[in-house]
Design a protein around this motif. Structure first.
Motif, PDB file in Angstrom:
ATOM      1  N   SER A   1       0.837  -1.205   0.000  1.00 55.93           N
ATOM      2  CA  SER A   1       0.000   0.000   0.000  1.00 55.93           C
ATOM      3  C   SER A   1       0.868   1.249   0.000  1.00 55.93           C
ATOM      4  O   SER A   1       0.577   2.225  -0.697  1.00 55.93           O
TER       5      SER A   1
ATOM      6  N   GLN B   1      -8.973  -0.635  -1.023  1.00 59.31           N
ATOM      7  CA  GLN B   1      -9.425  -1.884  -0.398  1.00 59.31           C
ATOM      8  C   GLN B   1     -10.760  -1.673   0.327  1.00 59.31           C
ATOM      9  O   GLN B   1     -11.698  -2.435   0.146  1.00 59.31           O
TER      10      GLN B   1
ATOM     11  N   ASP C   1      -5.638  -1.135  -4.793  1.00 61.72           N
ATOM     12  CA  ASP C   1      -5.060  -1.655  -3.553  1.00 61.72           C
ATOM     13  C   ASP C   1      -5.990  -2.716  -2.966  1.00 61.72           C
ATOM     14  O   ASP C   1      -6.947  -2.400  -2.271  1.00 61.72           O
ATOM     15  N   GLU C   2      -5.689  -3.958  -3.240  1.00 62.67           N
ATOM     16  CA  GLU C   2      -6.499  -5.086  -2.765  1.00 62.67           C
ATOM     17  C   GLU C   2      -7.995  -4.811  -2.933  1.00 62.67           C
ATOM     18  O   GLU C   2      -8.744  -4.799  -1.959  1.00 62.67           O
TER      19      GLU C   2
HETATM   20 MG   LIG Z   1      -2.195  -2.747   2.253  1.00 61.52          MG
END
Ligand SMILES: [Mg+2]
Ligand SMILES: Nc1ncnc2c1ncn2[C@@H]1O[C@H](COP(=O)(O)OP(=O)(O)O)[C@@H](O)[C@H]1O
Lengths: 252, 301, 263
Positions: free
Chosen positions: A47, A90, A167-168
C-alpha cells in the motif's frame, strides 16, 4: 516520446516510518498498457508503494516519474498528478453522502470542469461500463460490496487516468462477490488500461496481468510473468507465500 | 477537551406523548400554538391601522371568559403581551443561530485542519465556553458599551432596538463557539479515508473538505443544532439583564406590577416549552429529511 | 461516593474561604499604589471572594441534588414501569424545556420552597440560596437523568445476561454489574454538567443571591468606571474554575479508566 519510454518509472525508492524500513530501494518500470500485479505478505509495503505513486505518501529517497510528472519533486502540482492516476481502495471509500452517479460526477465537475449535463452523461457511461447502469441513484449504503467497488472503479475511470492503482480491491468483499469485480478489472486490462494491482487473486493475475511482482519486507524479491512466478518461484519466500495464498483461496 | 464536553443534553421531548392519538394531539397543539402566535404578530405589525386589535390587547374579551374560569380569563388577559414579547425571543434565537453557523463552519474547519489557526480557534471556543453567557453579555453591554453603536435605529417592536443588536452579537459569539464544537466533533467523525479518496481523484484539500467532508459532517451535527436551538431559546431570556424586552423581561415587569408571579410565570413556562418542543420536533424532521441510507444511521436515533 | 463528595466539598469551600480571606487581607494593604479602578477592585477583593465561596457552594450543592435526584430518575427511565418512566420523562421535559431564570423565579417567588425545606434555619445560608440550590439542582437532575439513562443503556445487554447467569437477581445485577460500568462512563457527561451548573449560578442574580456575579454587579454599579475591570476579572475567575476543573476531571477520567475500554 519514444516507444521505449516507460509510463511509470520507480527508481530506488525507500521509505521508513520511524525505525521501520517500509520500502527498501524499490525499482521497476511499467509501459503503457502493462498490467502489473503486486503480491506480498501483509505489512510488506504494498500500500505504501501505491500511495507513493500518487503522492498520498512522500518517499524518503529515490525517484518516481509518471509520463511528464516528476512525482517525487517537492514543487509539483499534486492535484494535476492525481488527475492522471486513478486509485481504487481496499475499503472502497465511496463518498457515503452521494449517490453512485454523484460519486462519479463530483470529480468530473470539480476537477475536470465538466458541466452538470456532460458530467452526468460521462458518469452514466462509466457506470454502465461496470454494469451498474441501473443503480445510478442508489446510495452506497444501498449497494452490495461488489457493486460499491464497481462504483469505485467507475469513479476512478471517469477521470480518464493514464494509470490505475488498485489496492487489494477485492479483499474486503465476500467471496461470492469477488468475481464481478475481477471481471470488470479483466475487461479494463483487455481494453489497454495501464494498471498496477495489489491483489492475491491468482486467477485474475494469470488471466489479465502482463507482469507480477513479489514484494517482501519492502524489497522486490522476485519479478516475472505471472505464470512463471506462480509455477516456478525462484525465491523461497515467494514460494512459501504463494503456497499459503493458494491454501486460503482453495486453488490447486 | 473530550468530545462529550461539547454536548449539552438534548431537551428530549419526543417520547412523552406516544401513539397516534398523541401524535394528533401534538400536531393540533402545534397548529394552535403557532397559529395563535403568528396571528398576534400579524395583527401587531402587518395589519393596516384600524384593522385587528391594538398590540398587547387580546382577541377575546377577558371579562367574557371570566364566568368559565378565572385562570382562563387571566391567561386571555396577559397572553397577548407575552406573545408579542415572544417575537423578540424568536428573533434573537433564529438570527443568532444562523449567524453563528456562518462563522462556526470556518472556525471548526480551522480547528480540525488548520495549524496556527487551530490554536486561535481552540482559544476562542474554550474562552467562550468557559465563561457564563451573562458575563459575555455584560462585557458587550456595560464594558464595551456597544449599544451606542446602534443608536438612532427605528424601534417599533417589529424591528429590534439598539440593545437587541447587542444581544444578537453576544448570542452569536456564544453560539459560534458551541456550534464550532458540534461541527468539530462531527468533522472528526467523518472517516479520514473519505478525504483521501477525494484527494485521490484530484480534488484539492479545500475541495475535498467542501464537497465530501462537510456535507457528511453537517448531517452528523444536526443533533448538536437541535441542542443549540433549544439552548438559544432558553438562554435568550438572559437578554433581559441587558434590558432587552424579550419574553422573560416582559413577564417580569408584568409580575412586578400585579404580583401574580404564579400565573404569569406559568404562562411564560408554557410559552418557552412550546417553543422548545417545536424546535426539537423541527430538527428531528430536518434530520429525517436529509437522512441518507447508510450514512450515520446511529446519529439519527 | 456521595458523603465523600460532600465532605470534600465542605473542606474545599472552607479552606478556599480561609485562603481568600488571607489574600484579601494582604491585598487591601497594597491596593493604594494601583490605578484607581484597579485599586477599587483590589480593595473589594474580599467582597468578591465571599461571592466566589457562595458560587462554589451553590455549584457543589446543586450538582449533588442533581445527582441524588437524577440518578434514580435515569434508572427509572431505563428499568421502571411504563407509567413511572413516562412521569419521569414528562417532569424532565418541563425542567429541560424551561429557561433556568424562569425556574429560579418559580423556586424563589412562587413555590414556598424555603417553608418546605427550612435549611436556612440550620445552616448559615439565606432563602435565596436554598431556592437557587433547589432550582439549579432539579434542573441539573433533569439533565443528569438523561446522562445516566444513556450510560445505563450503553452497557452491553450481554452483561446483564452474564450477571443473571451467575445467579445474581435483576437488582443485584444492576447494582453490581451495570451501575459501576455506567458510572465510569458518565464522567465526561458529568464534567459537562458541572460546567453548565457553575456558569448558570450567575443567573441567580435574578433572585438577588449575592454570589460572585451579583456581587460584581453591585461593585460596578457603585463605581461605573470600573465596569471593565470588574467584569473581566470575574470572567477570568469563572474561566479558571471551569478550565481547571475540566482538566482535573479529564485526568481523573483517564486515571480511573478501565484498561481496554475507551470513554
Ligand atoms: Mg495494504
Ligand atoms: N502512516 C503510517 N505511519 C506509520 N507506519 C505506517 C504507516 N503506513 C504504513 N505503516 C507501516 O508500514 C508497513 C507497511 O504497510 P503497508 O504499506 O500498508 O503494507 P501492506 O499494504 O503491504 O500490507 C506496516 O508495518 C505499517 O505498519
Amino acid at each position: 516520446m519514444s516507444d521505449y519510454d516507460p509510463l511509470l518509472t520507480v527508481e530506488s525508492v525507500s521509505k521508513r516510518y520511524g525505525d521501520e524500513r517500509v520500502l527498501n530501494d524499490v525499482s521497476f518500470t511499467m509501459d503503457r498498457g502493462d498490467v502489473t500485479v503486486m503480491m506480498g505478505p501483509s505489512g510488506s509495503g504494498k500500500s505504501t508503494l501505491l500511495r507513493c505513486v500518487n503522492r498520498l505518501t512522500e518517499v524518503d529517497s529515490g525517484e518516481i516519474r509518471l509520463g511528464d510528472h516528476r512525482v517525487t519533486d517537492p514543487g509539483i502540482d499534486v492535484d494535476a498528478l492525481r488527475r492522471d492516476v486513478g486509485m481504487v481502495f481496499q475499503d472502497i471509500n465511496l463518498f457515503t453522502h452521494l449517490t453512485a452517479l454523484k460519486n462519479v460526477t463530483l470529480g468530473l465537475r470539480e476537477v475536470r470542469g465538466f458541466s452538470t449535463d456532460d458530467a452526468r452523461e460521462a458518469a452514466t457511461e462509466q457506470l454502465e461500463r461496470v454494469g451498474l447502469g441501473d443503480q445510478l441513484d442508489s446510495y452506497p449504503g444501498e449497494l452490495s460490496g461488489g457493486q460499491k467497488q464497481r462504483v469505485g472503479i467507475a469513479r476512478a475511470l471517469a477521470m480518464e487516468p493514464e494509470l490505475l492503482l488498485f489496492d487489494e480491491p477485492t479483499s474486503a468483499l465476500d467471496p461470492e462477490l469477488v468475481g464481478e469485480v475481477t471481471a470488470v478489472m479483466a475487461d479494463l486490462a483487455a481494453g489497454g488500461m495501464t494498471m498496477l494491482v495489489v491483489t492475491h487473486e491468482k486467477g485474475f493475475a494469470r488471466e489479465a496481468a502482463t507482469d507480477a511482482l513479489f514484494l517482501d519486507a519492502g524489497s522486490i524479491a522476485e519479478r516475472g510473468p505471472p505464470a512463471q512466478l506462480f509455477e516456478n518461484p525462484e525465491n523461497e519466500r515467494t514460494a512459501e507465500f504463494l503456497d499459503r495464498v493458494s491454501t486460503v483461496s482453495g486453488e490447486p | 477537551m473530550s468530545e462529550t464536553g461539547a454536548t449539552r443534553t438534548t431537551a428530549d421531548t419526543g417520547r412523552v406523548v406516544s401513539g397516534s392519538l398523541g401524535r394528533w394531539l401534538t400536531i393540533a397543539g402545534g397548529v394552535l400554538f403557532w397559529g395563535w402566535l403568528l396571528a398576534r404578530w400579524l395583527n401587531n405589525w402587518f395589519l393596516p391601522a384600524g384593522v385587528g386589535v391594538p398590540p398587547g390587547e387580546s382577541f377575546l374579551d377577558p371579562a367574557a371568559v371570566a364566568p368559565i374560569s378565572d385562570s382562563l380569563a387571566f391567561a386571555v388577559e396577559y397572553l397577548p403581551q407575552l406573545a408579542d414579547a415572544a417575537w423578540l425571543t424568536v428573533v434573537l434565537t433564529v438570527v443568532s443561530i444562523v449567524l453563528g453557523f456562518v462563522f462556526a463552519v470556518p472556525v471548526s474547519v480551522a480547528r480540525v485542519y488548520g495549524t496556527y489557526s487551530s490554536t486561535v480557534s481552540l482559544a476562542f471556543t474554550e474562552l467562550i465556553r468557559g465563561t457564563p453567557l451573562l458575563a459575555q453579555l455584560f462585557v458587550l453591554y456595560y464594558a464595551l458599551n456597544l449599544s451606542t453603536l446602534f443608536r438612532g435605529l427605528p424601534d417599533d417592536g417589529f424591528l429590534p432596538s439598539a440593545v437587541v443588536y447587542v444581544a444578537i452579537i453576544g448570542f452569536t459569539i456564544n453560539s459560534v463557539a458551541y456550534q464550532a464544537e458540534y461541527i468539530r466533533s462531527a468533522l472528526l467523525s467523518v472517516d479520514r479515508e473519505q478525504l483521501t479518496a477525494a484527494r485521490a481523484i484530484g480534488l484539492s484539500q479545500r475541495q475535498g473538505i467542501r464537497h465530501v467532508v462537510l456535507p457528511q459532517a453537517l448531517r452528523f451535527a444536526i443533533p448538536g443544532w437541535s441542542n443549540e436551538l433549544v439552548y438559544l431559546i432558553k438562554y435568550s431570556s438572559l437578554a433581559a439583564f441587558i434590558t432587552v424586552p424579550e419574553l422573560f423581561n416582559v413577564a417580569r415587569s408584568i409580575a412586578a406590577d400585579n404580583f401574580a408571579y404564579t400565573g404569569i410565570f406559568a404562562l411564560v413556562a408554557v410559552l418557552y416549552l412550546g417553543l422548545v418542543i417545536s424546535a426539537s420536533k423541527l430538527m428531528a424532521g430536518v434530520e429525517r429529511r436529509v437522512a441518507i441510507p447508510g450514512l450515520g444511521g446511529t446519529a439519527s436515533q | 461516593m456521595l458523603p465523600g463528595t460532600g465532605v470534600v466539598g465542605a473542606v474545599a469551600v472552607g479552606s478556599l474561604e480561609l485562603s481568600i480571606r488571607t489574600i484579601a487581607q494582604l491585598g487591601s494593604d497594597t491596593c493604594g499604589s494601583l490605578p484607581p479602578d484597579v485599586a477599587f477592585v483590589c480593595e473589594n477583593a474580599g467582597y468578591l471572594a465571599g461571592g466566589l465561596v457562595l458560587t462554589i457552594a451553590l455549584t457543589i450543592a446543586s450538582l449533588l441534588v442533581g445527582l441524588v435526584a437524577g440518578f434514580p430518575a435515569g434508572a427509572i427511565e431505563v428499568y421502571g414501569g411504563r407509567y413511572a418512566s413516562l412521569a419521569v420523562e414528562a417532569v424532565g421535559t418541563v425542567f429541560r424545556g424551561t429557561p433556568i431564570v424562569v425556574i429560579l423565579i418559580f423556586a424563589y417567588f412562587v413555590v414556598p420552597i424555603t417553608d418546605w425545606f427550612p435549611i436556612q434555619r440550620v445552616l448559615p445560608v439565606g432563602g435565596a440560596f436554598v431556592a437557587a440550590v433547589v432550582g439549579l439542582g432539579l434542573r441539573s437532575a433533569a439533565y443528569q437523568s438523561q446522562l445516566f439513562r444513556g450510560t445505563l443503556q450503553s452497557v452491553d445487554e450481554g452483561q446483564m445476561e452474564a450477571a443473571r447467569a451467575v445467579g445474581l437477581s435483576k437488582l443485584g445485577a444492576i447494582r453490581h454489574v451495570i451501575v459501576p460500568q455506567a458510572l465510569r462512563r458518565s464522567v465526561p457527561g458529568f464534567q459537562n454538567e458541572f460546567t453548565i451548573v457553575l456558569k448558570d449560578t450567575s443567573v441567580a442574580i435574578a433572585i438577588g443571591l449575592a454570589e460572585l456575579f451579583t456581587r460584581s454587579q453591585d461593585l460596578f454599579v457603585q463605581r461605573t468606571t470600573a465596569v471593565t475591570e470588574v467584569i473581566l476579572l470575574i470572567s477570568a475567575v469563572y474561566f479558571v474554575m471551569t478550565f481547571g476543573t475540566n482538566r482535573a476531571l479529564e485526568y481523573l477520567n483517564d486515571y480511573y479508566a478501565i484498561p481496554g475500554e475507551s470513554t
